[in-house]
Design an enzyme around this catalytic site. Structure first.
Site, PDB file in Angstrom:
ATOM      1  CB  VAL A   1     -28.045  16.204   9.251  1.00 47.49           C
ATOM      2  CG1 VAL A   1     -28.160  15.047  10.143  1.00 47.49           C
ATOM      3  CG2 VAL A   1     -26.723  16.507   8.718  1.00 47.49           C
TER       4      VAL A   1
ATOM      5  CB  SER B   1     -30.915  13.804   4.951  1.00 50.30           C
ATOM      6  OG  SER B   1     -30.652  14.754   3.960  1.00 50.30           O
ATOM      7  CD  GLU B   2     -30.099  10.573   9.373  1.00 48.52           C
ATOM      8  OE1 GLU B   2     -30.729   9.682   9.812  1.00 48.52           O
ATOM      9  OE2 GLU B   2     -28.796  10.322   9.034  1.00 48.52           O
ATOM     10  CB  SER B   3     -36.198  12.754  10.962  1.00 52.36           C
ATOM     11  OG  SER B   3     -36.157  13.990  11.123  1.00 52.36           O
TER      12      SER B   3
ATOM     13  CE1 TYR C   1     -28.170  11.046   5.954  1.00 45.55           C
ATOM     14  CE2 TYR C   1     -26.049  11.391   5.921  1.00 45.55           C
ATOM     15  CZ  TYR C   1     -26.997  11.422   6.457  1.00 45.55           C
ATOM     16  OH  TYR C   1     -27.420  12.298   7.492  1.00 45.55           O
TER      17      TYR C   1
END
Length: 194
Positions: free
Chosen positions: A66, A69-71, A174
C-alpha cells in the site's frame, strides 16, 4: 599436423567458451532481476511497519504494498484531495481511527501524518478496520482503501468477483498494483518482517 593440432585445440575451446557464456548469462538472469526489482520495490521503515502491522493484525507485506502504491515511500506526499504521508491518509480518516479507539490519539497525533511512524500506525489501523468490516476479504479492503467502503459494498452486491464489478478503472488498476507489489515484497524480502 601442426595445423590440425591447433584446430583441435580451438575446437575444444569453443564448447568451453559457450558453457562459460551461458553460465554468465544464467548468473545475470538469476541475480539481476532481484537487483532491478529491489530498486523498483524498495523497502523502508521495516521496524515501524512490523510494530504497527503486528499491533493491528495486518500483513506487513500488504502495508508495504500500500505504501509503495500510495506514495512510493515519500513520507511528505500529499494528494490534491488532502491525503497525506506514506499511506496517503485523509486527516478525517485518522480522526475516525482515534474515535473508534483503534489508535491512541495522544501518542499518535493525527495532525502529524507526515511522520512515517504515525502515518503507518494510522494506515495499519485503517487497513485492519477495513479487513474486519469485509470479514477478512483482502481484495475488498484494498479496493475500499482506494474507493471507499460504500462503493465496495455496492460492487460486491453486483458480482461475486469484485474485480468484474468495480466501475472505477483507477480502483481496478489499484487493486492489481497493490496485489502485485505485495507478491514482489514477499519474494524480494522474505525475512524483512520477522
Amino acid at each position: 599436423m601442426n595445423r590440425r593440432g591447433s584446430f583441435l585445440r580451438w575446437y575444444r575451446a569453443v564448447p568451453l567458451t559457450v558453457v562459460l557464456i551461458f553460465g554468465l548469462v544464467s548468473f545475470a538472469f538469476t541475480f539481476a532481476p532481484s537487483l532491478l526489482f529491489k530498486s523498483m520495490y524498495p523497502l523502508r521503515y521495516e521496524d515501524e511497519i512490523t510494530a504497527s502491522a503486528s499491533a493491528h493484525g495486518v500483513d506487513p507485506y500488504l502495508v508495504a504494498a500500500v505504501i509503495r502504491s500510495e506514495s512510493s515511500w515519500d513520507p511528505e506526499a500529499s494528494s490534491h484531495q488532502g491525503a497525506r504521508g506514506l499511506m496517503q491518509l485523509m486527516p478525517e480518516t485518522a480522526q475516525d481511527m482515534v474515535s473508534k479507539g483503534l489508535v491512541d490519539g495522544k501518542r499518535y497525533s493525527y495532525e502529524n501524518l507526515e511522520d512515517p511512524a504515525i502515518n503507518i500506525e494510522y494506515g495499519c489501523a485503517y487497513l485492519s478496520y477495513l479487513l474486519t468490516y469485509f470479514n477478512g476479504a483482502t481484495d475488498r479492503a484494498i479496493a475500499a482503501y482506494n474507493a471507499g467502503m460504500g462503493n465496495v459494498d455496492g460492487w460486491a452486491k453486483q458480482d461475486k468477483l469484485l474485480h468484474n464489478a468495480i466501475t472505477f478503472p483507477e480502483t481496478q488498476a489499484y487493486l492489481v498494483r497493490v496485489n502485485m507489489a505485495k507478491a514482489r515484497y514477499q519474494e524480494l524480502y522474505p525475512q524483512a518482517f520477522r
